[in-house]
Design a protein around this motif. Sequence first.
Motif, PDB file in Angstrom:
ATOM      1  N   GLY A 188       0.832  -1.200   0.000  1.00  0.00           N
ATOM      2  CA  GLY A 188       0.000   0.000   0.000  1.00  0.00           C
ATOM      3  C   GLY A 188       0.864   1.246   0.000  1.00  0.00           C
ATOM      4  N   GLU A 189       0.387   2.273  -0.707  1.00  0.00           N
ATOM      5  CA  GLU A 189       1.149   3.518  -0.831  1.00  0.00           C
ATOM      6  C   GLU A 189       0.178   4.690  -0.706  1.00  0.00           C
ATOM      7  OE1 GLU A 189       3.001   3.934  -4.713  1.00  0.00           O
ATOM      8  OE2 GLU A 189       4.722   4.920  -3.765  1.00  0.00           O
ATOM      9  N   CYS A 190       0.515   5.635   0.137  1.00  0.00           N
ATOM     10  CA  CYS A 190      -0.326   6.818   0.331  1.00  0.00           C
ATOM     11  C   CYS A 190       0.555   8.037   0.104  1.00  0.00           C
ATOM     12  CB  CYS A 190      -0.887   6.804   1.763  1.00  0.00           C
ATOM     13  SG  CYS A 190      -1.663   8.340   2.277  1.00  0.00           S
ATOM     14  N   VAL A 191       0.234   8.816  -0.923  1.00  0.00           N
ATOM     15  CA  VAL A 191       1.025  10.011  -1.231  1.00  0.00           C
ATOM     16  C   VAL A 191       0.192  11.242  -0.893  1.00  0.00           C
ATOM     17  CG1 VAL A 191       2.255  11.296  -3.016  1.00  0.00           C
ATOM     18  CG2 VAL A 191       2.293   8.796  -3.038  1.00  0.00           C
ATOM     19  N   ILE A 192       0.749  12.098  -0.036  1.00  0.00           N
ATOM     20  CA  ILE A 192       0.059  13.322   0.380  1.00  0.00           C
ATOM     21  C   ILE A 192       0.868  14.494  -0.172  1.00  0.00           C
ATOM     22  CG2 ILE A 192      -0.742  14.660   2.373  1.00  0.00           C
ATOM     23  CD1 ILE A 192      -0.603  11.878   3.912  1.00  0.00           C
ATOM     24  N   PRO A 193       0.380  15.109  -1.251  1.00  0.00           N
ATOM     25  CA  PRO A 193       1.191  16.140  -1.908  1.00  0.00           C
ATOM     26  C   PRO A 193       1.391  17.363  -1.021  1.00  0.00           C
ATOM     27  CG  PRO A 193      -0.689  15.473  -3.274  1.00  0.00           C
ATOM     28  CD  PRO A 193      -0.915  14.917  -1.908  1.00  0.00           C
ATOM     29  N   GLY A 194       2.572  17.941  -1.097  1.00  0.00           N
ATOM     30  CA  GLY A 194       2.880  19.150  -0.353  1.00  0.00           C
ATOM     31  C   GLY A 194       3.230  20.280  -1.299  1.00  0.00           C
ATOM     32  N   ALA A 195       3.654  21.416  -0.751  1.00  0.00           N
ATOM     33  CA  ALA A 195       4.018  22.567  -1.580  1.00  0.00           C
ATOM     34  C   ALA A 195       5.253  22.267  -2.417  1.00  0.00           C
ATOM     35  CB  ALA A 195       4.258  23.780  -0.689  1.00  0.00           C
ATOM     36  N   GLU A 196       6.122  21.412  -1.896  1.00  0.00           N
ATOM     37  CA  GLU A 196       7.354  21.089  -2.612  1.00  0.00           C
ATOM     38  C   GLU A 196       7.291  19.657  -3.135  1.00  0.00           C
ATOM     39  OE1 GLU A 196      10.890  21.770  -0.328  1.00  0.00           O
ATOM     40  OE2 GLU A 196      10.294  23.808   0.218  1.00  0.00           O
ATOM     41  N   PHE A 222       3.627   8.886  18.115  1.00  0.00           N
ATOM     42  CA  PHE A 222       2.898   9.759  17.185  1.00  0.00           C
ATOM     43  C   PHE A 222       3.253  11.232  17.447  1.00  0.00           C
ATOM     44  CE2 PHE A 222      -1.057  12.233  16.452  1.00  0.00           C
ATOM     45  CZ  PHE A 222      -1.253  11.987  15.107  1.00  0.00           C
ATOM     46  N   ALA A 223       3.264  11.623  18.717  1.00  0.00           N
ATOM     47  CA  ALA A 223       3.569  13.016  19.065  1.00  0.00           C
ATOM     48  C   ALA A 223       5.011  13.359  18.688  1.00  0.00           C
ATOM     49  CB  ALA A 223       3.339  13.249  20.566  1.00  0.00           C
ATOM     50  N   PHE A 224       5.917  12.422  18.919  1.00  0.00           N
ATOM     51  CA  PHE A 224       7.311  12.684  18.555  1.00  0.00           C
ATOM     52  C   PHE A 224       7.445  12.884  17.049  1.00  0.00           C
ATOM     53  CE2 PHE A 224      11.452  11.223  17.043  1.00  0.00           C
ATOM     54  CZ  PHE A 224      12.251  12.166  17.668  1.00  0.00           C
ATOM     55  N   LEU A 225       6.769  12.029  16.286  1.00  0.00           N
ATOM     56  CA  LEU A 225       6.852  12.144  14.823  1.00  0.00           C
ATOM     57  C   LEU A 225       6.317  13.490  14.355  1.00  0.00           C
ATOM     58  CD1 LEU A 225       5.823   8.518  13.878  1.00  0.00           C
ATOM     59  CD2 LEU A 225       7.989   9.629  13.286  1.00  0.00           C
ATOM     60  N   LEU A 226       5.237  13.954  14.961  1.00  0.00           N
ATOM     61  CA  LEU A 226       4.709  15.264  14.566  1.00  0.00           C
ATOM     62  C   LEU A 226       5.703  16.370  14.894  1.00  0.00           C
ATOM     63  CD1 LEU A 226       0.891  15.245  15.461  1.00  0.00           C
ATOM     64  CD2 LEU A 226       1.945  15.055  13.204  1.00  0.00           C
ATOM     65  N   ASN A 286       1.056  20.939   3.957  1.00  0.00           N
ATOM     66  CA  ASN A 286       2.440  20.553   4.235  1.00  0.00           C
ATOM     67  C   ASN A 286       3.396  21.159   3.222  1.00  0.00           C
ATOM     68  OD1 ASN A 286       1.720  18.573   6.347  1.00  0.00           O
ATOM     69  ND2 ASN A 286       0.726  17.531   4.631  1.00  0.00           N
ATOM     70  N   ARG A 287       4.610  21.330   3.665  1.00  0.00           N
ATOM     71  CA  ARG A 287       5.659  21.789   2.763  1.00  0.00           C
ATOM     72  C   ARG A 287       6.154  20.608   1.908  1.00  0.00           C
ATOM     73  NH1 ARG A 287      11.526  23.463   5.107  1.00  0.00           N
ATOM     74  NH2 ARG A 287      12.708  23.077   3.206  1.00  0.00           N
ATOM     75  N   PHE A 288       6.481  19.505   2.556  1.00  0.00           N
ATOM     76  CA  PHE A 288       6.978  18.345   1.819  1.00  0.00           C
ATOM     77  C   PHE A 288       5.825  17.498   1.306  1.00  0.00           C
ATOM     78  CE2 PHE A 288      10.374  18.907   5.132  1.00  0.00           C
ATOM     79  CZ  PHE A 288      11.324  19.442   4.272  1.00  0.00           C
ATOM     80  N   THR A 289       6.116  16.706   0.293  1.00  0.00           N
ATOM     81  CA  THR A 289       5.201  15.656  -0.138  1.00  0.00           C
ATOM     82  C   THR A 289       5.516  14.422   0.713  1.00  0.00           C
ATOM     83  OG1 THR A 289       4.992  16.526  -2.353  1.00  0.00           O
ATOM     84  CG2 THR A 289       4.637  14.151  -2.094  1.00  0.00           C
ATOM     85  N   TYR A 290       4.480  13.870   1.330  1.00  0.00           N
ATOM     86  CA  TYR A 290       4.680  12.704   2.205  1.00  0.00           C
ATOM     87  C   TYR A 290       4.286  11.443   1.459  1.00  0.00           C
ATOM     88  CZ  TYR A 290       5.781  15.890   5.878  1.00  0.00           C
ATOM     89  OH  TYR A 290       6.427  16.849   6.605  1.00  0.00           O
ATOM     90  N   ARG A 291       5.163  10.453   1.511  1.00  0.00           N
ATOM     91  CA  ARG A 291       4.892   9.165   0.879  1.00  0.00           C
ATOM     92  C   ARG A 291       4.961   8.093   1.962  1.00  0.00           C
ATOM     93  NH1 ARG A 291       5.222   7.546  -4.617  1.00  0.00           N
ATOM     94  NH2 ARG A 291       6.063   9.604  -5.074  1.00  0.00           N
ATOM     95  N   VAL A 301       0.527   3.586  13.905  1.00  0.00           N
ATOM     96  CA  VAL A 301       1.072   4.950  14.012  1.00  0.00           C
ATOM     97  C   VAL A 301       1.158   5.598  12.628  1.00  0.00           C
ATOM     98  CG1 VAL A 301       3.125   6.294  14.606  1.00  0.00           C
ATOM     99  CG2 VAL A 301       2.294   4.544  16.186  1.00  0.00           C
ATOM    100  N   LEU A 302       1.591   4.822  11.630  1.00  0.00           N
ATOM    101  CA  LEU A 302       1.715   5.405  10.290  1.00  0.00           C
ATOM    102  C   LEU A 302       0.341   5.771   9.730  1.00  0.00           C
ATOM    103  CD1 LEU A 302       3.844   6.228   8.295  1.00  0.00           C
ATOM    104  CD2 LEU A 302       3.744   3.965   7.260  1.00  0.00           C
ATOM    105  N   THR A 303      -0.667   4.955  10.029  1.00  0.00           N
ATOM    106  CA  THR A 303      -2.025   5.264   9.569  1.00  0.00           C
ATOM    107  C   THR A 303      -2.505   6.571  10.189  1.00  0.00           C
ATOM    108  OG1 THR A 303      -2.502   2.910   9.323  1.00  0.00           O
ATOM    109  CG2 THR A 303      -4.394   4.387   9.478  1.00  0.00           C
ATOM    110  N   TRP A 304      -2.296   6.719  11.490  1.00  0.00           N
ATOM    111  CA  TRP A 304      -2.765   7.947  12.149  1.00  0.00           C
ATOM    112  C   TRP A 304      -1.944   9.160  11.724  1.00  0.00           C
ATOM    113  CZ3 TRP A 304      -6.046   4.405  13.370  1.00  0.00           C
ATOM    114  CH2 TRP A 304      -7.291   4.808  13.874  1.00  0.00           C
ATOM    115  N   LEU A 305      -0.666   8.940  11.441  1.00  0.00           N
ATOM    116  CA  LEU A 305       0.153  10.037  10.934  1.00  0.00           C
ATOM    117  C   LEU A 305      -0.368  10.483   9.565  1.00  0.00           C
ATOM    118  CD1 LEU A 305       2.664  11.511  11.999  1.00  0.00           C
ATOM    119  CD2 LEU A 305       4.041  10.025  10.530  1.00  0.00           C
ATOM    120  N   GLY A 306      -0.734   9.496   8.736  1.00  0.00           N
ATOM    121  CA  GLY A 306      -1.298   9.811   7.422  1.00  0.00           C
ATOM    122  C   GLY A 306      -2.563  10.643   7.546  1.00  0.00           C
TER     123      GLY A 306
END
Length: 435
Positions: A159-167, A333-337, A205-210, A192-197
């Motif tokens: 599974g792959e989830c791409v969340i586009p960012g400004a960059e 989760f909080a640390f990752l944020l 977001n600034r970055f694109t998250y994959r 944790v990755l699901t909730w982060l997504g």
Amino acid sequence: MGAHGAEMHELVEQLYPICRSITGDGVRETLRHVSGHIPLRVHEVPTGTPAFDWTVPREWNIRDATITDSEGRRIVDFRHHTLHVMSYSAPIDERMQLEALRPHLHTLPDQPDQIPYRTSYYNENWGFCLSQRQLDVLDDGEYHVRIESTLADGSLTYGECVIPGAEQAEFLLTCHICHPSLANDNLSGIAVLTWLGRALAARTNRFTYRLLFIPGTIGSLTWLSRNEDVVGRIRHGLTLAGVGDAAALTYKRSRRGTADIDRAVGLLLCDRDRDARIEDFSPYGYDERQFCSPGFDLPVGCLMRSPHNTYPEYHTSADDPSFVQPASLADTFAFLLSLIDLLERNGHYRNMSPKGEPQLGKRGLYPSTGGPTARQEQLAMLWVLNLADGHHTLIDIVERSGMPWNAVASAAERLAATDLLSAVPTSEAQTRPEP
Ligand code: ZN
């Protein structure tokens, strides 16, 4: 308990009974659950597809497996625990004496109540895993051994989830999805990755998250072999594994050792929890070993709580949902944020009035009150103005000044709101030669 700990733990409990492996329907069912929370693209890569020195294996599925004694009692039953069958076991339906069966039975003599986790992915075999106590009471005699599995051409699923960012610059976050009923080693990362997504998809977001939900090793190799064009955009990366037990966080650096992600974790982690640990890279562990192979050498570290193989529950039936703490999931989760926040705020700036110190007072930047906070604010502004030459990032300035991240980042943001400081676009900053 922090935000979302209970919800993440609920996902761990939902996914726990599913029999996952590196391929098969258990992975698909797991990804169906995840896609109920985040937009997930599910990829199917056919058996036989090359992935560098590896090949996508045949797909494994299992319906049932039992060892039945001569009186028809189910001695070992897959329906009671997915760990009872060695993952990738070939089908079998035979009667045999205990002595012939023994080499196929795996136990943990030192932990006699636990069922071990065993796999045989690339070497066709079959086996059962059971507690030492279960084995100890077996009589000599004949047993009916039955594994209703299939090993056939099919596909590898991820599974792959791409969340586009400004960059276009990307932040890669991955977890493994290939372990059967094991909670910390597998499901904690997925939760944790699901909730982060969810959190990242709900903001700008600034970055694109994959985000990748992949079977260990063969999954990251398969993804890398299909995405060499994406690899060059990865600016930061993390593999999440074992992030739900009660221990403090452990970070394993990328192969580079001084990537921004390594330095950012260094700035945040030990301030936050003095039991937290940072380890150097080694070519063993989770998928960071593929992302950090020399042909890629990506800035990808690994975030864990207890490192793999350092706790007695590891790869045993004791790694169940009760071993995963909602508070630990929430803390990870909080640390990752906070890590993401730091890396999104990091960047290059240029002092627009670099000849002599500019006058802070006439721009309302000189603190009107005294005291240690005001002094720290002022000093942070002086450090930023001094090192903002287009070459130093805020992380560089924090490391050089020894000042707290927040003081430096806030100073830069305040100065950037005046004529004194200008943010340098990432693209421009990167084309500059190293100072
Ligand atoms: Zn594992």
